[in-house]
Every structure is written in C-alpha cells, then in structure tokens.
Design an enzyme around this catalytic site. Structure first.
Site, short mmCIF file in Angstrom:
data_model
loop_
_atom_site.label_atom_id
_atom_site.label_comp_id
_atom_site.label_asym_id
_atom_site.label_seq_id
_atom_site.Cartn_x
_atom_site.Cartn_y
_atom_site.Cartn_z
N ASP A 72 42.82 8.63 7.39
CA ASP A 72 43.41 8.03 8.94
C ASP A 72 42.79 8.86 9.69
OD1 ASP A 72 43.77 11.31 8.15
OD2 ASP A 72 45.43 11.02 7.15
N ASP A 141 55.30 19.43 5.28
CA ASP A 141 56.39 18.71 4.69
C ASP A 141 56.05 18.51 3.57
OD1 ASP A 141 54.94 16.87 5.98
OD2 ASP A 141 56.64 16.08 8.06
N HIS A 143 53.78 15.88 3.54
CA HIS A 143 52.90 13.94 3.11
C HIS A 143 51.16 14.29 2.59
CE1 HIS A 143 52.08 16.01 7.32
NE2 HIS A 143 50.80 15.24 7.33
N GLU A 148 54.28 10.13 5.79
CA GLU A 148 55.00 11.24 6.34
C GLU A 148 56.57 10.90 4.99
OE1 GLU A 148 54.35 13.10 8.67
OE2 GLU A 148 53.92 12.59 10.12
#
Length: 270
Positions: A72, A141, A143, A148
């Site tokens: 990313d 979380d 991801h 996400e």
C-alpha cells in the site's frame, strides 16, 4: 493455517526472516524466473527486515533476482515525504540489500489517474506470474494492508478510505496529529493477497492478542479481514507469546505440539 509461536518479538523476527530467506534460496531465482515477494510497511516487519539485511550482509542471500510488490501507499504524500511508504521501504530495507531499483514496485499515490494506477499494479503482478510469498502485518482492528473492516474479501488493488481508528494509530508517525494522516490510500485487495502462493503474517504483542484469537479461532468475516487467511492453502502466522494471550489453552497447546518438530526444518539452509 499454520501458527508458529515464538518467545518474543526478536525471535519472531528472526524466524520469519530465516523462513523467507530459505524460500528464496530454495526457489533458485534467475532473471528470467524471479522470486516475487510481497512486502508491508509498519513497525511490525522492521525486525524481520533487519534480520534479512543481516543474512544478506553475511553473503547468504541475494535479492538480485527478487521482484517486490508493496502492499500500500498513502495518496497525496510526496515520494520523498518522510512518512511515505516509499521512503519507509528504502530507509528500512531496500537500500540495504542488492535488489535492482527497477525490480521494486510500490503504488504511486501521486499518479494522475489513481484508478488506472491500481489496475496497472494488478496487471503487473499478474505479468510476473503472481506473488510467491506475501509478507504482512495486521492492524489492531484486524485489517491486512489497508483492507479495513468490512472490505470485500474479493477485492483487488484499489483506493481505500482509512478509518478514524487507523489514522489515530498511525498518527504516531505524524507528530501524534491524526489530521496529518492522509484519509485515503492505495491498497492491494484481499483477493490480491489471497492469490499469492503463500502468505506469512506477523502478529506481536498483547495489543494484537484479540486479533490473533479472532483470526485463528473465530469465523471468516469481512469485519475482521485477516480471518480470511483461514481459507488460504498456505497461510503461515508467526506470533510471539504475548499475542497468544486470548487463545484457548487447547488451541495454544495444539499448535505448540504440531509445530515442535517443524521449526528448525523450515530454516535448515540458513
């Protein structure tokens, strides 16, 4: 899924680096048939990168016939911005090994046509024959990359809006000011990662214990995108003892038992 439990972060990093090095060495890459390696940014893989650099420095590993694809990149940060992922990769890994610059692929967050950049990135991965091993970390979380919670489990490289929580966590790199963290990024998709022939995920610390438990013992759900690795034929999770805090005792003992004879065998060449 395999779960490799190491005593601490340093041993986790060393084990992962040796595993990756052995995969490259066993592959015997050439310029016509390179080893394709997917790479993450973030604090978790830094230890693994340091160990890979050391293995290379010792003359045991070359990256001359390795092609890399990063997961990313923020949209809108200059390539030379200190918090761009391009800068991160060159500072922490790529400038310390012998990989040719033209074999490094990082999404261009400043491309004039971002959707076209995403499509071209996917096409380039396919053109080199796909990713042989995708290394990754995991967010608080759950991801992976910037996929996400509630990302499509069939997603490809695309633009993704970052959650408030992700921006707050990443603000530690931006003077602890989440408003300085870009709101959008280019990320490879869940399917992009799952299409790799092998995926190696790093999980460390008490702060990720709930994520590891959900990934290993919970259901496959887009609310916890890392859980999709349960569906991969060759998924390998390397964690430290602290990250196992929420696992059932039986789960912990199961993986410690079945992996007890494999740990050294995975790293015989180094």
């Amino acid at each position: 899924m395999r779960l490799i439990i190491q005593e601490d972060y340093n041993k986790l990093s060393l084990w992962a680096a040796r595993y990756i090095a052995n995969k490259i060495i066993e592959f015997k890459p050439t310029s016509e048939r390179p080893f394709v390696l997917g790479l993450p940014t973030g604090s978790t893989p830094i230890g693994t990168y340091k160990q890979l650099i050391e293995i290379h420095r010792q003359g045991k590993l070359s990256f001359k016939n390795v092609v890399t694809f990063n997961m990313d990149e923020y949209i809108g940060l200059g390539e030379d911005h200190p918090q761009s992922y391009r800068t991160f990769m060159w500072d922490n890994f790529l400038s310390h090994i012998d990989i040719p610059r033209d074999q490094v692929n990082i999404p261009n967050g400043n491309a004039k046509d971002i959707p076209a950049e995403c499509a071209a990135y996917e096409a380039k991965i396919k053109a080199v024959g796909g990713v042989d091993l995708f290394l990754g970390g995991v967010g608080a979380d759950g991801h992976i990359a910037f996929n996400e919670p509630f990302s499509s489990l069939n997603s490809l490289t695309r633009v993704k809006t970052l959650t408030h929580d992700t921006r707050v966590i990443n603000s530690r790199f931006f003077d602890n000011d989440y408003t300085k963290v870009p709101r959008i990024a280019i990320t490879v998709g869940i399917k992009t990662i799952m299409d790799a022939r092998e995926v190696l995920l790093l999980v460390n610390g008490y702060g990720k214990a709930h994520v590891l438990q959900a990934m290993v013992e919970g259901p496959v759900t887009h609310a916890m995108t890392c859980s999709v690795l349960q569906m991969h034929q060759r998924a390998l999770v390397v964690c430290d003892e602290e990250a196992t805090n929420n696992l059932k005792v039986g789960t912990y003992k199961y993986f410690k038992d079945i992996e007890s004879e494999n740990l050294d065998a995975d790293c015989l060449l180094i």
